[in-house]
Design a protein around this motif. Sequence first.
Motif, PDB file in Angstrom:
ATOM      1  N   ASP A  58       5.505  -8.775  12.804  1.00 44.50           N
ATOM      2  CA  ASP A  58       4.046  -8.782  12.542  1.00 44.50           C
ATOM      3  C   ASP A  58       3.156  -7.561  12.777  1.00 44.50           C
ATOM      4  OD1 ASP A  58       4.262 -11.519  11.866  1.00 44.50           O
ATOM      5  OD2 ASP A  58       3.871 -11.969  14.031  1.00 44.50           O
ATOM      6  N   ASN A  59       4.102  -6.439  13.444  1.00 43.56           N
ATOM      7  CA  ASN A  59       3.644  -5.287  13.768  1.00 43.56           C
ATOM      8  C   ASN A  59       3.582  -4.323  12.776  1.00 43.56           C
ATOM      9  OD1 ASN A  59       2.276  -6.381  16.127  1.00 43.56           O
ATOM     10  ND2 ASN A  59       4.141  -5.748  17.626  1.00 43.56           N
ATOM     11  N   VAL A  60       4.468  -4.276  11.833  1.00 47.40           N
ATOM     12  CA  VAL A  60       4.722  -3.520  10.737  1.00 47.40           C
ATOM     13  C   VAL A  60       3.355  -3.531   9.857  1.00 47.40           C
ATOM     14  CG1 VAL A  60       5.850  -3.107   8.748  1.00 47.40           C
ATOM     15  CG2 VAL A  60       7.016  -3.820  10.418  1.00 47.40           C
ATOM     16  N   ILE A  61       2.881  -2.120   9.806  1.00 47.50           N
ATOM     17  CA  ILE A  61       1.748  -1.773   8.944  1.00 47.50           C
ATOM     18  C   ILE A  61       1.970  -1.740   7.295  1.00 47.50           C
ATOM     19  CG2 ILE A  61      -0.189  -0.136   8.512  1.00 47.50           C
ATOM     20  CD1 ILE A  61       0.108   0.423  11.401  1.00 47.50           C
ATOM     21  N   ASN A  62       1.453  -2.457   6.563  1.00 47.53           N
ATOM     22  CA  ASN A  62       1.836  -2.430   5.082  1.00 47.53           C
ATOM     23  C   ASN A  62       0.586  -1.925   4.560  1.00 47.53           C
ATOM     24  OD1 ASN A  62       3.993  -3.901   5.535  1.00 47.53           O
ATOM     25  ND2 ASN A  62       2.697  -6.053   5.328  1.00 47.53           N
ATOM     26  N   SER A  63       0.750  -1.474   3.048  1.00 48.10           N
ATOM     27  CA  SER A  63      -0.338  -0.664   2.503  1.00 48.10           C
ATOM     28  C   SER A  63      -1.569  -1.803   2.342  1.00 48.10           C
ATOM     29  CB  SER A  63       0.176  -0.384   1.115  1.00 48.10           C
ATOM     30  OG  SER A  63       0.712  -1.471   0.430  1.00 48.10           O
ATOM     31  N   LYS A  64      -1.270  -3.064   2.316  1.00 48.96           N
ATOM     32  CA  LYS A  64      -2.258  -4.087   2.329  1.00 48.96           C
ATOM     33  C   LYS A  64      -3.391  -3.944   3.598  1.00 48.96           C
ATOM     34  CE  LYS A  64       0.618  -7.319  -0.331  1.00 48.96           C
ATOM     35  NZ  LYS A  64       1.657  -8.653  -0.199  1.00 48.96           N
ATOM     36  N   ASP A  65      -2.534  -3.497   4.668  1.00 45.63           N
ATOM     37  CA  ASP A  65      -3.561  -3.543   6.049  1.00 45.63           C
ATOM     38  C   ASP A  65      -4.311  -2.051   5.852  1.00 45.63           C
ATOM     39  OD1 ASP A  65      -1.946  -5.880   6.565  1.00 45.63           O
ATOM     40  OD2 ASP A  65      -0.505  -4.680   7.794  1.00 45.63           O
ATOM     41  N   LEU A  66      -3.960  -1.129   5.209  1.00 47.90           N
ATOM     42  CA  LEU A  66      -4.802   0.017   5.192  1.00 47.90           C
ATOM     43  C   LEU A  66      -5.916  -0.260   4.599  1.00 47.90           C
ATOM     44  CD1 LEU A  66      -1.638   2.368   4.814  1.00 47.90           C
ATOM     45  CD2 LEU A  66      -2.937   2.046   7.007  1.00 47.90           C
ATOM     46  N   PRO A  67      -7.069   0.679   4.791  1.00 42.84           N
ATOM     47  CA  PRO A  67      -8.603   0.688   4.136  1.00 42.84           C
ATOM     48  C   PRO A  67      -8.182   1.157   2.462  1.00 42.84           C
ATOM     49  CG  PRO A  67      -8.545   2.361   5.896  1.00 42.84           C
ATOM     50  CD  PRO A  67      -7.076   1.672   5.954  1.00 42.84           C
ATOM     51  N   ASP A  68      -9.116   0.803   1.695  1.00 42.97           N
ATOM     52  CA  ASP A  68      -9.041   1.412   0.185  1.00 42.97           C
ATOM     53  C   ASP A  68      -8.823   2.953   0.353  1.00 42.97           C
ATOM     54  OD1 ASP A  68      -9.082  -1.073  -0.881  1.00 42.97           O
ATOM     55  OD2 ASP A  68     -11.155  -1.095  -0.744  1.00 42.97           O
ATOM     56  N   ARG A  69      -8.433   3.578  -0.598  1.00 47.36           N
ATOM     57  CA  ARG A  69      -8.159   5.186  -0.939  1.00 47.36           C
ATOM     58  C   ARG A  69      -9.741   5.703  -0.717  1.00 47.36           C
ATOM     59  NH1 ARG A  69      -3.134   7.506  -3.652  1.00 47.36           N
ATOM     60  NH2 ARG A  69      -3.456   8.787  -1.947  1.00 47.36           N
ATOM     61  N   GLN A  70     -10.418   4.913  -1.546  1.00 45.73           N
ATOM     62  CA  GLN A  70     -11.773   5.435  -1.894  1.00 45.73           C
ATOM     63  C   GLN A  70     -12.456   5.568  -0.628  1.00 45.73           C
ATOM     64  OE1 GLN A  70     -13.790   2.865  -4.408  1.00 45.73           O
ATOM     65  NE2 GLN A  70     -12.622   3.992  -6.249  1.00 45.73           N
ATOM     66  N   PHE A  71     -12.480   4.759   0.442  1.00 45.74           N
ATOM     67  CA  PHE A  71     -12.976   4.558   1.829  1.00 45.74           C
ATOM     68  C   PHE A  71     -12.337   5.647   2.697  1.00 45.74           C
ATOM     69  CE2 PHE A  71     -13.113   3.035   6.126  1.00 45.74           C
ATOM     70  CZ  PHE A  71     -14.512   2.939   6.222  1.00 45.74           C
ATOM     71  N   SER A  72     -10.975   5.668   2.560  1.00 42.72           N
ATOM     72  CA  SER A  72     -10.474   6.509   3.547  1.00 42.72           C
ATOM     73  C   SER A  72     -10.584   8.096   3.268  1.00 42.72           C
ATOM     74  CB  SER A  72      -8.797   6.445   3.525  1.00 42.72           C
ATOM     75  OG  SER A  72      -8.214   6.587   2.041  1.00 42.72           O
ATOM     76  N   PHE A  73     -10.954   8.374   1.687  1.00 36.67           N
ATOM     77  CA  PHE A  73     -11.281   9.775   1.667  1.00 36.67           C
ATOM     78  C   PHE A  73     -12.739   9.813   1.675  1.00 36.67           C
ATOM     79  CE2 PHE A  73      -7.168   9.586  -0.779  1.00 36.67           C
ATOM     80  CZ  PHE A  73      -6.717  11.008  -0.157  1.00 36.67           C
ATOM     81  N   GLY A  74     -13.677   8.739   1.215  1.00 35.51           N
ATOM     82  CA  GLY A  74     -15.037   9.113   1.110  1.00 35.51           C
ATOM     83  C   GLY A  74     -15.898   9.138   2.402  1.00 35.51           C
ATOM     84  N   PRO A 111      18.575  -7.111  14.877  1.00 39.50           N
ATOM     85  CA  PRO A 111      17.543  -7.744  13.792  1.00 39.50           C
ATOM     86  C   PRO A 111      16.229  -7.819  14.450  1.00 39.50           C
ATOM     87  CG  PRO A 111      18.845  -9.336  14.936  1.00 39.50           C
ATOM     88  CD  PRO A 111      19.359  -7.926  15.159  1.00 39.50           C
ATOM     89  N   MET A 112      15.265  -7.685  13.551  1.00 39.57           N
ATOM     90  CA  MET A 112      13.774  -7.697  14.035  1.00 39.57           C
ATOM     91  C   MET A 112      13.356  -8.930  14.358  1.00 39.57           C
ATOM     92  SD  MET A 112      12.154  -5.000  11.107  1.00 39.57           S
ATOM     93  CE  MET A 112      10.623  -5.382  11.784  1.00 39.57           C
ATOM     94  N   THR A 113      12.596  -8.866  15.429  1.00 37.89           N
ATOM     95  CA  THR A 113      11.858 -10.225  15.989  1.00 37.89           C
ATOM     96  C   THR A 113      10.782 -10.417  15.291  1.00 37.89           C
ATOM     97  OG1 THR A 113      10.583  -8.965  17.625  1.00 37.89           O
ATOM     98  CG2 THR A 113      12.814  -9.508  18.345  1.00 37.89           C
ATOM     99  N   GLN A 114      10.175 -11.500  15.336  1.00 36.37           N
ATOM    100  CA  GLN A 114       8.716 -12.035  14.575  1.00 36.37           C
ATOM    101  C   GLN A 114       7.772 -11.266  15.335  1.00 36.37           C
ATOM    102  OE1 GLN A 114       8.805 -14.221  12.471  1.00 36.37           O
ATOM    103  NE2 GLN A 114       6.582 -13.595  11.908  1.00 36.37           N
ATOM    104  N   VAL A 115       7.765 -10.822  16.408  1.00 37.63           N
ATOM    105  CA  VAL A 115       6.703  -9.992  16.699  1.00 37.63           C
ATOM    106  C   VAL A 115       6.778  -8.289  16.236  1.00 37.63           C
ATOM    107  CG1 VAL A 115       5.684  -8.669  18.863  1.00 37.63           C
ATOM    108  CG2 VAL A 115       6.502 -10.923  19.051  1.00 37.63           C
ATOM    109  N   GLN A 116       7.832  -7.919  16.074  1.00 37.50           N
ATOM    110  CA  GLN A 116       8.147  -6.622  15.433  1.00 37.50           C
ATOM    111  C   GLN A 116       7.755  -6.487  13.724  1.00 37.50           C
ATOM    112  OE1 GLN A 116      12.264  -5.892  16.240  1.00 37.50           O
ATOM    113  NE2 GLN A 116      11.567  -4.630  18.117  1.00 37.50           N
TER     114      GLN A 116
END
Length: 72
Positions: free
Chosen positions: A34-50, A27-32
């Motif tokens: 918290d360290n998962v990267i979601n799409s909400k954590d990534l910058p906007d697509r316009q910024f990542s391409f622009g 089972p995943m611990t709370q620290v693990q």
Amino acid sequence: MKSQDNPAKTENKPDHMNTENPSKSEPMTQVQKDNVINSKDLPDRQFSFGFPLLILAIFLFVAAIYYGIINP
């Protein structure tokens, strides 16, 4: 004789390569969690391409001035 050779082959393999004894997921611990990267954590697509395109355009503009393609 052949039955003795099989355990020696599986002992040399790392745990993730051993297919005879699949590891059970822990089972995943709370620290693990918290360290998962979601799409909400990534910058906007316009910024990542622009932003890289802007940097590339600036680099090409400076190179064009340096090589005399554009005369300021």
